[in-house]
Scaffold this motif. Structure first.
Motif, mmCIF file in Angstrom:
data_model
loop_
_atom_site.group_PDB
_atom_site.id
_atom_site.type_symbol
_atom_site.label_atom_id
_atom_site.label_comp_id
_atom_site.label_asym_id
_atom_site.label_seq_id
_atom_site.Cartn_x
_atom_site.Cartn_y
_atom_site.Cartn_z
ATOM 1 N N VAL A 249 0.873 -1.180 0.000
ATOM 2 C CA VAL A 249 0.000 0.000 0.000
ATOM 3 C C VAL A 249 0.909 1.228 0.000
ATOM 4 O O VAL A 249 1.447 1.627 1.044
ATOM 5 N N GLY A 250 1.112 1.789 -1.178
ATOM 6 C CA GLY A 250 1.936 2.990 -1.283
ATOM 7 C C GLY A 250 3.411 2.722 -1.034
ATOM 8 O O GLY A 250 3.911 1.616 -1.246
ATOM 9 N N ASN A 251 4.101 3.734 -0.574
ATOM 10 C CA ASN A 251 5.546 3.644 -0.370
ATOM 11 C C ASN A 251 5.911 3.637 1.107
ATOM 12 O O ASN A 251 6.955 4.161 1.512
ATOM 13 N N LYS A 252 5.045 3.025 1.901
ATOM 14 C CA LYS A 252 5.265 2.902 3.337
ATOM 15 C C LYS A 252 5.135 1.434 3.725
ATOM 16 O O LYS A 252 4.151 0.774 3.375
ATOM 17 N N CYS A 253 6.131 0.924 4.421
ATOM 18 C CA CYS A 253 6.049 -0.446 4.918
ATOM 19 C C CYS A 253 5.022 -0.511 6.042
ATOM 20 O O CYS A 253 5.104 0.251 7.013
ATOM 21 N N THR A 254 4.066 -1.403 5.905
ATOM 22 C CA THR A 254 3.017 -1.543 6.907
ATOM 23 C C THR A 254 3.051 -2.947 7.513
ATOM 24 O O THR A 254 3.808 -3.819 7.078
#
Length: 218
Positions: free
Chosen positions: A158-163
């Motif tokens: 999801v996007g450019n953030k590690c979740t």
């Protein structure tokens, strides 16, 4: 003063280590209580998890006892990720992250787990069709992630953030070389491979991988 969460685990299974990664990422105090395989289906452990599987947690800070790795991860995020390090609060990103966690729980875990069972543990050995079924599902699911990353141009699910959703996949993904013999996935699914490398390089993941190696070396 914050007390340590108790993580009930077994060294060999990937699922408890998924939870350990989240605990490490969020710098939550915890201690591991090892549960022998022969003890997970009987008391006292089934009083913590009626389904008789690890992981489970006991959180003395809230009085919560919880089981199932996906539920535990969501609880840890909701309770301890005050800065939203591993989560989104905006829509649709918040729920897309939940969607990917469900892909891990309903797809990756069962497919990889069944592949491992039929290759390594099932008493009957002439099981080519079953092994092919689950190794093909592994390739299919990996391909889904690879195509998603390619199509979105994002670094993470999801996007450019590690979740937490990205992190939930990492422990099972480490088994790909053993489960799908001879598959050059780094060449065939390069977006997936690069994503996996990004996650594995995180200090929390490195620590948990080292902890797992130590725990399984005895």
């Amino acid at each position: 003063m914050t007390k340590s969460i108790i993580l009930y685990s077994h060294p060999s299974g990937p699922n408890p280590w998924k939870v350990a990664i989240i605990l490490e990422e969020l710098a939550i105090l915890y201690e591991t209580s090892w549960v022998a395989k022969e003890d997970v289906k009987k008391e006292p452990f089934v009083l913590k998890n009626p389904n008789g599987r690890v992981p489970a947690i006991e959180d003395p800070n809230t009085g919560v006892t919880l089981f199932e790795s996906g539920a535990i991860i969501q609880y840890l995020i909701d309770t301890y990720d005050k800065t939203n390090k591993l989560a989104y609060t905006n829509i649709p990103e918040k729920y897309l992250t939940v969607s990917w966690l469900h892909v891990q729980m309903s797809g990756q875990g069962p497919y990889f787990g069944q592949a491992a069972w039929f290759q390594w543990s099932h008493p009957e050995k002439d099981l080519t069709s079953a092994i092919d079924r689950y190794t093909n599902e592994i390739k299919r699911l990996v391909g889904v992630i690879d195509r998603h990353l390619k199509d979105t141009g994002a670094q993470y699910l999801v996007g450019n953030k590690c979740t937490y959703a990205d992190l939930a996949f990492v422990m099972w993904d480490q088994l790909i070389p053993q489960l799908v013999s001879g598959w050059d996935f780094k060449t065939e699914v390069p977006y997936f491979a690069a994503w996996n490398d990004r996650i594995v390089a995180r200090p929390a993941v490195q620590k948990v991988l080292a902890d797992k190696a130590k725990a399984t070396s005895h």
